[in-house]
Design an enzyme around this catalytic site. Structure first.
Site, short mmCIF file in Angstrom:
data_model
loop_
_atom_site.label_atom_id
_atom_site.label_comp_id
_atom_site.label_asym_id
_atom_site.label_seq_id
_atom_site.Cartn_x
_atom_site.Cartn_y
_atom_site.Cartn_z
N GLU A 24 10.25 -33.76 35.23
CA GLU A 24 10.43 -35.15 35.64
C GLU A 24 9.34 -36.06 35.08
O GLU A 24 9.04 -36.02 33.89
CB GLU A 24 10.55 -35.21 37.17
CG GLU A 24 11.73 -34.38 37.67
CD GLU A 24 12.03 -34.55 39.13
OE1 GLU A 24 11.97 -35.68 39.64
OE2 GLU A 24 12.35 -33.53 39.79
N ASP A 45 18.99 -37.49 46.02
CA ASP A 45 17.95 -36.68 45.41
C ASP A 45 16.80 -36.54 46.41
O ASP A 45 16.80 -37.19 47.47
CB ASP A 45 17.48 -37.31 44.09
CG ASP A 45 16.96 -36.27 43.10
OD1 ASP A 45 16.46 -35.22 43.55
OD2 ASP A 45 17.03 -36.52 41.88
#
Length: 623
Positions: free
Chosen positions: A508, A300
């Site tokens: 997020e 990521d």
């Protein structure tokens, strides 16, 4: 010497085209041939993915960097067209093809609910809404449309789908999940076949597949357990046995492998304290060996930096730990010179075996050869007109219709409030979310965390209401109604009110919340209006929010709209009775945050306001 002799001499001295450039050769033969020609520096460079803002001829031609990406909100310019995107990607591709071996880049973007970085693209409901449809074929068709619009902009790789099984709505990525139970997520993995195309019969599970140049490389993410962190904390710790991890959080992945998903992204999270980006057991022993995944594993964004504190402070350790764990490509994304320096040094010192490097590069090259990018490296300009086209927006509108969940319809079981009358004399449309495309699209739209207002082309819920009602109907819009608004009710009564409230966009960790009340005083707005005017409440959110009993008693009808995207007409299709409601809850709607985490498998303690799978049809009786 004659012309024929000159030609013969030229043939004798000119080397034959390398095997890896021959598209008739088997993929594995091409991979082996190209790998054998690469230096350590070229191999390391293929393992780096960099952000477009640092992509230069020096990086792509001289170093032969393997991949470029756009972060959320990183277009060529604000409001850039698909053609401008394609121009940018094609230019970078020309730089890559000018490298010693001419290895093309694959360009990645987070197209997670349509091509959401592109202004004017078709934006679909976020995954939580798609989970409410329980429609496998719809998910596949959405994948097809997304692939076309992504390819129109020159991009070959999308970081989707998210396979997280959300066990706690306090998590800021709940809206990216199809549901709280693995069976729902498994059902919706059909989007992979839409994005990549369906592999032929006999295709080996775990091997990457791409049907052609109108499909995109998909990415199953985030491996593994990201939806199960303690208290729903983003990038947190999932505490469970391996059996539970496999049964709940890992179970959607084999469905993707059966469809030939090309890439998998590692999770920011930890499992019982061990970060996924450094877990050899989960990345290599389980994902690659046990599950048989043959594609590439990508980190990521700055995922390896999180392996030390402060983030990236011991970068050499971060590189070694992640590569040795089995991560093949590192989403660097900026300091690629440091990454290459450390990785090459680690190989030369023996701390990272060359066999691990070769495995990583084999996987990267395998995906590139399978994708056909060596033969068709540039964008297809014939696709430009499909972006945001009528056909695609109609599919998105259908997706919105099917995603809506009717939670209440009338105060009395035999007196349903919906459908609304189109020919009402005067109606009130209120709330912060009624005329805000940014709010109804949510995070990961144009920017990483989304925005407010007309951030892209589309139809707001208010606009859709105006289109749906009769010509004689007066529509009064009050984003933030007050007591003075209700004075109109005394002079000339409203037939009914549609009040649209919900969450501000987020992404997020920005969405992690312990207070799940309706933002912008949404509860008070609903209560104010519903106390005087018959009201249908529309909740625009990426997760269930607190609905107090008093409010539920006040309102006539309640609809979970989720984050529907650009096509607000799908909402009014159901409200006014052109289509019936279809959706059922993909997650449990809790009564109080004190009950969290809550999911249907907890057993006797399961006592939600609305259970998973709940959803009324237009004339169904209340449960």
């Amino acid at each position: 010497m004659g012309d024929i002799d000159t030609h013969i001499c030229r043939l004798a001295y000119e080397p034959e085209a390398p095997l890896y450039k021959d598209p008739t050769q088997p993929v594995e033969a091409r991979v082996k041939d190209l790998l054998s020609r690469m230096t350590l520096q070229e191999k390391a460079a293929q393992m780096a993915q960099i952000e477009r803002r640092v992509a230069t001829p020096a990086a792509l031609t001289n170093l032969a960097i393997g991949s470029v990406l756009s972060a959320g909100g990183s277009p060529p310019r604000d409001g850039a067209t698909a053609e401008e995107w394609a121009d940018m990607v094609d230019e970078m591709q020309r730089w890559a093809l000018a490298s010693r071996l001419g290895i093309p880049i694959i360009y990645g973007s987070d197209a997670v609910h349509g091509h959401n970085n592109l202004f004017g693209a078709t934006i679909f409901p976020h995954n939580v809404g798609l989970g409410a449809t329980r429609d496998r074929e719809l998910a596949r068709r959405i994948g097809e449309v997304t692939a076309l619009e992504v390819r129109a902009s020159g991009i070959q790789w999308t970081f989707a789908p998210c396979l997280a099984v959300c066990r706690d709505p306090r998590w800021g990525r709940c809206f990216e999940c199809y549901g709280e139970e693995p069976e729902i997520v498994q059902m919706m993995t059909s989007i992979v076949s839409g994005l990549q195309g369906s592999p032929p019969e006999g295709h080996h599970s775990g091997h990457p597949f791409l049907a052609g140049p109108r499909n995109v490389i998909a990415c199953a993410k985030h491996f593994v357990g990201d939806g199960g962190t303690h208290k729903g904390i983003n990038e947190g710790n999932t505490i469970c046995s391996y059996e539970e991890l496999e049964r709940i959080h890992m179970s959607p992945y084999p469905d993707c492998f059966n469809q030939g998903v090309c890439t998998v992204m590692a999770s920011y999270t930890s499992w019982n304290g061990e970060p996924l980006h450094s877990s050899h057991f989960l990345i290599t022993d389980v994902l690659k060996d046990k599950l048989g995944f043959k594609g590439l594993v990508v980190s990521d964004w700055e995922g390896i930096d999180r392996l030390c504190k402060p983030h990236g402070s011991n970068y050499r350790y971060c590189v070694a730990a992640s590569i040795n764990a089995g991560v093949d490509m590192i989403m660097v994304p900026f300091r690629y010179e440091k990454f290459l320096e450390d990785l090459i040094s680690l190989v030369e010192s023996g701390e990272v075996p060359i066999s691990r490097i070769d495995d990583a590069v084999e996987r990267i090259l395998r995906v590139k050869f399978v994708s056909g990018i060596f033969e068709q490296p540039f964008s297809d300009r014939s696709l430009l007109d499909v972006v945001g086209c009528k056909e695609h927006r109609l599919l998105a509108r259908v997706a919105v219709r099917k995603s809506l969940v009717l939670l209440k319809n009338g105060k009395e079981a035999r007196q349903p409030f919906l459908p609304l009358k189109k020919n009402a004399k005067k109606i009130l449309v209120a709330g912060t979310h009624a005329d805000n495309i940014g709010y109804q699209c949510g995070g990961w739209t144009i920017t990483w965390y989304g925005g407010s207002g007309r951030i892209t082309a589309g139809t707001s819920i208010l606009e859709a209401i105006r289109e749906a009602v009769g010509e004689e109907t007066e529509v009064v819009h009050e984003p933030n109604p007050t007591a003075s608004t209700l004075l109109q009710q005394q002079k000339e009564p409203f037939s009914y009110a549609i009040v649209v409230v919900g969450e501000v966009p987020y992404a997020e960790m920005l969405g992690d919340r312990t207070d799940l009340s309706i933002p912008f005083n949404g509860h008070d707005t609903l209560s104010l209006i519903a106390g005087t005017i018959p009201t249908v409440a529309l909740i625009v959110s990426g997760r269930p929010l607190v609905l107090e009993a008093q409010l539920l008693n006040q309102i006539e009808a309640l609809v979970a709209v989720w984050l529907p995207g650009t096509e607000g007409g799908g909402v009014t299709d159901c409200l006014f009775g052109d289509c019936d409601f279809h959706g059922v809850l993909p997650v449990s709607w809790f009564r109080s945050v004190d009950q969290l985490p809550m999911h249907s498998s907890i057993g006797d303690g399961y006592n939600p306001l609305f259970p998973i799978g709940f959803g009324l049809r237009m004339f169904d009786k209340q449960l």
